[in-house]
Write a protein that holds these residues in place. Structure first.
Motif: not given
Length: 434
Positions: A147-151, A374-376, A407-416
């Motif tokens: 699911x995360x890789x697809x994003x 992240x919404x996906x 993976x959601x947390x990894x996205x949040x870190x990337x955003x920061x």
């Protein structure tokens, strides 16, 4: 009723229509036409409806959408996505979590062909999940990595999200594609770190796979050169200035067709299937864009963007405080509204506000795409989660949502990181176009 209240009412009606199952494009057309009619009369509304429909479908740059979608469909039919996964699988599958990491790498590579998060999740899910199940991977890590890789499909260029953002904001598609490269690699790396941490804390989630000899590894890498060649030709051609993005899409689609023929898989049925899927996806994207371009004039006439900008400025939160509120709002709305739909609905208000705060519009495109990603995968309506559920119906939906959290947390870190260091997104487009 003031124009601002009418604008708010328009958004209320829009969300109500979507809540009862009205397609996003139809809802945008209804509200945009009705709102313009109330504010400027029937003639203006009719002209907007007809003029924007014609103007949208005749934008030359938008031909990139069907060409890249066709490229991805032909590459998938040729088996290039499986080749990429097999190469990663044989190289790192023997490590803890290696199959999940191979899935992420496979998704990243296929994202550079399809430009679609759903296509990436479906394609790699069908290839990777049976292998992870065979080697007794935990359901959370197996489904969460798919699911995360697809994003990554809407961040790593070519990206449908970037194309739509560029058209709606009149920014350069080429600059946005280049801006997505390093953030895409950053997010892919953070996903791999997330897998390493999960398997370190719970080794049973990602047991070791088989060890392959050097010959087997080299053979799989050689078979993966097809997909890598397409990526190098398209993205490298854009970066060097040899191709425009539209020309790169055409060349990539042609090369994918050559690969399909060379592998003996070019049948009438295969071509029909790839073409039909391309037409369906393209039609949906264009219909949404037409709706967005009819809706945007109504938002402008309501003066809602200026009112909201004034209110946000009055809060004296500063540029980054205002940005944080906007991004948080996107994360919350992304839990309920599909990402690209949310983009076309909100950009008429958000884009002028954020740019007025001094932020780079190209950087903003990257940031917004990550938030949409992240919404996906966010509950309760993470689109990619339900896509994975359709592939693995025996896995509970709550298990998949639990699996995506690292993976959601990894996205949040990337955003920061990208907010703190915007040069990560801007260094390539600035080097290419300046």
């Amino acid at each position: 009723m003031s124009t601002e209240l009418l604008g708010l009412a328009g958004f209320g009606v829009l969300f109500a229509l979507m809540a009862i199952g009205t397609p996003v494009a139809i809802a945008l057309l209804i509200v945009g036409f009705a709102g313009t009619f109330l504010l400027s009369g029937f003639q203006a509304a009719a002209y907007t409806l007809s003029g924007q429909a014609f103007a949208t479908v005749t934008v030359y740059e938008l031909s990139i959408i069907p060409l890249f979608i066709l490229m991805g469909n032909l590459a998938s039919a040729a088996g290039l996505s499986r080749d990429l996964f097999d190469a990663a699988y044989r190289l790192i599958g023997h490590l803890r979590g290696g199959l999940a990491a191979a899935t992420i790498l496979g998704c990243a590579g296929f994202a550079a062909l399809s430009g679609s998060s759903i296509a990436s999740a479906v394609t790699m899910g069908k290839v990777a999940y049976p292998q992870m199940r065979r080697y007794r991977y935990g359901e959370r890590l197996a489904t969460g990595s798919i699911a995360a890789g697809g994003t990554l499909g809407i961040l790593i260029p070519p990206s449908t999200g970037f194309v739509i953002y560029a058209v709606l904001t009149e920014e350069s598609i080429g600059r946005l594609f280049m801006a997505g490269v390093l953030p895409g690699l950053l997010l892919t790396s953070l996903f791999l770190v997330a897998i390493a941490l999960v398997t370190l804390l719970t080794p049973e989630e990602g047991p070791r796979g088989p060890v392959f000899n050097l010959r087997e590894k080299l053979t799989s890498m050689f078979r993966a050169t097809g997909i890598l060649t397409i990526i190098i030709i398209t993205i490298g051609g854009i970066y060097t200035g040899f191709f425009t993005p539209v020309e790169a899409a055409g060349v990539g689609a042609c090369f994918a067709l050559i690969m399909l023929i060379a592998r003996g898989k070019c049948t009438l049925r295969t071509l029909w299937g790839a073409s039909a899927e391309t037409l369906r996806t393209t039609g949906m994207a264009f219909f949404i864009l037409i709706g967005a371009n009819v809706f945007a004039p109504f938002v402008a006439l309501s003066h809602l963007p200026e009112t909201i900008a004034g209110a946000m400025t009055g809060l004296a939160l500063g540029a980054y405080g205002t940005l944080a509120i906007i991004l948080f709002g996107y994360v919350v709305l992304g839990m309920f509204i599909e990402g690209l739909s949310l983009l076309v609905i909100t950009l008429p208000i958000v884009f002028p506000l954020v740019v007025s705060l001094g932020f780079d519009p190209i950087w903003l495109g990257v940031i917004m795409v990550i938030v949409l990603e992240m919404g996906l995968i966010s509950p309760p309506i993470g689109v990619n989660v339900f896509v994975v559920k359709s592939i693995v119906p025996d896995v509970k939906i709550e298990t998949i949502f639990a699996g995506i959290m690292p993976f959601w947390l990894a996205m949040a870190i990337a955003l920061i990181i990208l907010v703190i260091v915007p040069e990560i997104a801007l260094i390539l487009p600035n080097a290419m176009y300046n």
